[in-house]
Design a protein around this motif. Structure first.
Motif, mmCIF file in Angstrom:
data_model
loop_
_atom_site.group_PDB
_atom_site.id
_atom_site.type_symbol
_atom_site.label_atom_id
_atom_site.label_comp_id
_atom_site.label_asym_id
_atom_site.label_seq_id
_atom_site.Cartn_x
_atom_site.Cartn_y
_atom_site.Cartn_z
ATOM 1 N N UNK A 37 0.840 -1.205 0.000
ATOM 2 C CA UNK A 37 0.000 0.000 0.000
ATOM 3 C C UNK A 37 0.872 1.251 0.000
ATOM 4 N N UNK A 38 1.952 1.212 0.790
ATOM 5 C CA UNK A 38 2.856 2.377 0.838
ATOM 6 C C UNK A 38 3.454 2.643 -0.542
ATOM 7 N N UNK A 39 3.880 1.588 -1.198
ATOM 8 C CA UNK A 39 4.487 1.741 -2.531
ATOM 9 C C UNK A 39 3.455 2.246 -3.535
ATOM 10 N N UNK A 40 2.252 1.651 -3.476
ATOM 11 C CA UNK A 40 1.207 2.081 -4.426
ATOM 12 C C UNK A 40 0.841 3.552 -4.242
ATOM 13 N N UNK A 41 0.762 3.968 -2.989
ATOM 14 C CA UNK A 41 0.409 5.359 -2.706
ATOM 15 C C UNK A 41 1.502 6.297 -3.244
ATOM 16 N N UNK A 42 2.746 5.883 -3.037
ATOM 17 C CA UNK A 42 3.860 6.714 -3.523
ATOM 18 C C UNK A 42 3.860 6.762 -5.056
ATOM 19 N N UNK A 43 3.583 5.605 -5.661
ATOM 20 C CA UNK A 43 3.564 5.545 -7.139
ATOM 21 C C UNK A 43 2.521 6.509 -7.696
ATOM 22 N N UNK A 44 1.361 6.540 -7.040
ATOM 23 C CA UNK A 44 0.272 7.421 -7.489
ATOM 24 C C UNK A 44 0.651 8.895 -7.407
ATOM 25 N N UNK A 45 1.458 9.234 -6.396
ATOM 26 C CA UNK A 45 1.763 10.655 -6.191
ATOM 27 C C UNK A 45 3.054 11.084 -6.883
ATOM 28 N N UNK A 46 3.783 10.139 -7.441
ATOM 29 C CA UNK A 46 5.027 10.506 -8.127
ATOM 30 C C UNK A 46 4.699 11.003 -9.535
ATOM 31 N N UNK A 127 19.345 7.156 -12.759
ATOM 32 C CA UNK A 127 19.380 6.651 -11.376
ATOM 33 C C UNK A 127 18.493 7.489 -10.467
ATOM 34 N N UNK A 128 18.515 8.797 -10.712
ATOM 35 C CA UNK A 128 17.784 9.707 -9.820
ATOM 36 C C UNK A 128 16.272 9.690 -10.086
ATOM 37 N N UNK A 129 15.880 9.688 -11.364
ATOM 38 C CA UNK A 129 14.461 9.920 -11.679
ATOM 39 C C UNK A 129 13.686 8.705 -12.166
ATOM 40 N N UNK A 130 14.368 7.689 -12.624
ATOM 41 C CA UNK A 130 13.643 6.525 -13.135
ATOM 42 C C UNK A 130 13.499 5.464 -12.034
ATOM 43 N N UNK A 131 12.507 4.602 -12.213
ATOM 44 C CA UNK A 131 12.346 3.417 -11.359
ATOM 45 C C UNK A 131 12.340 3.783 -9.875
ATOM 46 N N UNK A 132 11.371 4.582 -9.497
ATOM 47 C CA UNK A 132 11.323 5.054 -8.111
ATOM 48 C C UNK A 132 10.523 4.127 -7.190
ATOM 49 N N UNK A 133 9.979 3.086 -7.751
ATOM 50 C CA UNK A 133 9.278 2.105 -6.900
ATOM 51 C C UNK A 133 9.807 0.705 -7.223
ATOM 52 N N UNK A 134 9.812 -0.171 -6.218
ATOM 53 C CA UNK A 134 10.332 -1.524 -6.448
ATOM 54 C C UNK A 134 9.361 -2.373 -7.260
ATOM 55 N N UNK A 135 9.880 -3.456 -7.795
ATOM 56 C CA UNK A 135 9.033 -4.397 -8.535
ATOM 57 C C UNK A 135 8.099 -5.123 -7.566
ATOM 58 N N UNK A 136 7.033 -5.671 -8.117
ATOM 59 C CA UNK A 136 6.040 -6.333 -7.241
ATOM 60 C C UNK A 136 6.626 -7.561 -6.546
ATOM 61 N N UNK A 137 7.658 -8.158 -7.164
ATOM 62 C CA UNK A 137 8.231 -9.359 -6.544
ATOM 63 C C UNK A 137 9.493 -9.056 -5.731
ATOM 64 N N UNK A 138 9.711 -7.802 -5.420
ATOM 65 C CA UNK A 138 10.872 -7.456 -4.589
ATOM 66 C C UNK A 138 10.680 -8.029 -3.184
ATOM 67 N N UNK A 139 11.783 -8.401 -2.546
ATOM 68 C CA UNK A 139 11.672 -8.887 -1.170
ATOM 69 C C UNK A 139 11.453 -7.698 -0.230
ATOM 70 N N UNK A 140 10.787 -7.972 0.879
ATOM 71 C CA UNK A 140 10.453 -6.877 1.804
ATOM 72 C C UNK A 140 11.042 -7.162 3.182
ATOM 73 N N UNK A 141 11.627 -6.127 3.774
ATOM 74 C CA UNK A 141 12.134 -6.253 5.143
ATOM 75 C C UNK A 141 11.752 -4.994 5.899
ATOM 76 N N UNK A 142 11.224 -5.191 7.089
ATOM 77 C CA UNK A 142 10.855 -4.009 7.882
ATOM 78 C C UNK A 142 11.890 -3.764 8.971
ATOM 79 N N UNK A 143 12.394 -2.546 9.038
ATOM 80 C CA UNK A 143 13.180 -2.126 10.180
ATOM 81 C C UNK A 143 12.246 -1.306 11.070
ATOM 82 N N UNK A 144 12.807 -0.693 12.105
ATOM 83 C CA UNK A 144 11.938 0.053 13.017
ATOM 84 C C UNK A 144 11.249 1.225 12.300
ATOM 85 N N UNK A 145 12.077 1.952 11.514
ATOM 86 C CA UNK A 145 11.526 3.136 10.870
ATOM 87 C C UNK A 145 11.567 3.078 9.336
#
Lengths: 221, 235
Positions: A37-46, A127-145
């Motif tokens: 959801x976080x990624x999708x929301x960011x994608x929508x606003x980019x 590097x700076x402007x393209x591909x600002x969101x990960x692929x759907x099959x990217x692995x996910x890891x949560x840290x504290x923040x």
């Protein structure tokens, strides 16, 4: 000998921790955040198509200089045009890129001695402007923040870090053999007509030891 | 690669400081090759020289000048124009201070001894000595010629045409031997009604880019605070 070693370590430590001249992203816990959801929301606003005026500062060791950059980027079509000028408005170089190639119709003669500027600039822009969101099959890891996404990219791994109050992209790092090759950090996002633009960008190229600091000055309609 | 980056940065520092000035000429050598262009009407040339000398006399009485400027850059490839605003201070015989206020802050001082610049992003002052640097000396000469009204000296490097008498408008097109010819198509200078100073400079580049510098609130022979010529930090 020990003193020298300590001094060297201090220098290396300080070099590695060069601070960015932007406000640090505020910490926000991510434990209850849905990464997709976080990624999708960011994608929508980019924004996927934008024109802007920026200042660009190049740092290399003790050397630094600054110029104005006018950029037009279409992330969907993967095209860009960039014109860099000095502060008196004199053009230094002009670079265009699309899916197939990068061209530089104008590069000041003095700059050509430094190698293929068009290619170097073009690669950094991608590097700076393209591909600002990960692929759907990217692995996910949560840290504290932070939520970290990792995916294969070329010869290495691309890591995306989402953090802050809005859980936005704050870092994009490319690793090869577990060593960071370059990193783009995004700061001070600002809303313009429902689209988010980073007010500050820092790109560190660890392999070639240079840093770009980009400050957003104007967004053109 | 590191060596190349190093070389590039050194080159860029110099480029940003001086070589990239719009009016930078080449060290004079060789002759123009385009005989057709070179075969100027001598009568016309004499007339232009007289007109330029007349303008020089009108501008000759100012020892100092301060003006605000608006610089509009129309890039051929973009729809938008880039607008820079700032101030210029000239003190004869040879000091020009150029301060950009918007959208960035930047200052450069050009004297007969050195070029010194500061910008807010790096917050560093950089300086290049002109001693032993003949190219920069020529750059300085050209810069002061434009801003001080020493137009006759520009005839060596530019073809000159008078486009209009009231207000007076002159067009300068770089000659073949002029370094500026690689980039610049023409520089058009428009004078104020009283012809004591410029109201506008327009630079047309071969790429199609057009830069216009409009001078506003120009004041001649006014005291200029020394701090505007000190490039140590923002003034």
């Amino acid at each position: 000998m020990t003193a020298r070693l300590i001094l060297l370590l201090c220098v290396l430590f300080l070099a590695g921790c060069a601070s960015a001249p932007f406000e640090k992203t505020l910490d926000a816990r991510v434990i209850n955040i849905d990464p997709t959801a976080a990624v999708n929301e960011f994608r929508e606003s980019a924004p996927d198509n934008f024109r802007m005026l920026q200042t660009i500062t190049f740092h290399y060791g003790p050397m630094a200089f600054s110029g104005l950059g006018f950029a037009e980027v279409d992330t969907r079509e993967r095209t860009f045009s960039v014109v860099c000028m000095n502060h008196m408005g004199v053009k230094i170089f002009e670079v265009y890129g699309n899916k197939e190639e990068i061209n530089a119709p104008f590069v000041m003669d003095e700059l050509k001695r430094g190698g293929n500027v068009a290619l170097a600039v073009g690669e950094d822009i991608k590097r700076i402007y393209y591909d600002l969101v990960p692929a759907v099959d990217a692995t996910v890891e949560k840290e504290k923040y932070r939520i970290l996404f990792r995916q294969p990219s070329g010869k290495g791994i691309m890591e995306y870090a989402f953090a802050g109050i809005g859980y936005r992209l704050v870092e994009k790092t490319y690793y090869e053999d577990n060593i960071a090759v370059w990193r783009v950090s995004y700061y001070e996002y600002m809303d313009d007509n429902g689209k988010l633009y980073p007010g500050g960008i820092v790109m560190d190229n660890f392999r070639f030891s240079y840093r770009l600091i980009i400050r957003l000055k104007e967004i053109y309609k | 690669m590191n060596i190349r980056i190093n070389a590039m940065f050194s080159t860029l520092t110099v480029t940003f400081l001086a070589v990239s000035f719009i009016f930078a000429p080449a060290p004079v050598s060789g002759a123009d090759t385009n005989a057709g262009v070179e075969r100027e009407d001598k009568t016309n040339e004499r007339d232009i020289s007289e007109q330029l000398q007349r303008l020089e006399k009108k501008m000759a009485d100012f020892r100092s000048m301060r003006t605000e400027f608006t610089q509009e850059k129309n890039l051929a490839v973009f729809r938008n124009k880039i607008v820079l605003k700032g101030r210029i201070y000239v003190q004869r015989p040879n000091r020009v201070a150029w301060h950009v206020d918007k959208p960035v802050k930047y200052s450069v001082l050009i004297t007969d001894k050195f070029i010194r610049q500061w910008d807010e992003d790096t917050d560093k002052v950089q300086e290049i000595s002109l001693s032993g640097n003949p190219v920069f000396r020529i750059v300085l000469k050209q810069m002061t010629a434009w801003f001080s009204g020493s137009f006759s000296s520009l005839q060596e490097e530019y073809h000159v045409r008078i486009l209009q008498q009231q207000p007076f408008i002159i067009e300068f097109a770089p000659k073949d031997r002029n370094f500026a010819k690689k980039v610049i198509k023409s520089v058009t200078v428009t004078f104020r009604e009283d012809e004591r100073y410029l109201s506008q400079i327009t630079i047309r580049e071969l790429s199609g880019d057009v830069t216009t510098i409009l001078f506003e609130n120009t004041q001649l022979n006014v005291p200029i605070d020394e701090r505007y010529f000190r490039i140590e930090h923002r003034v």
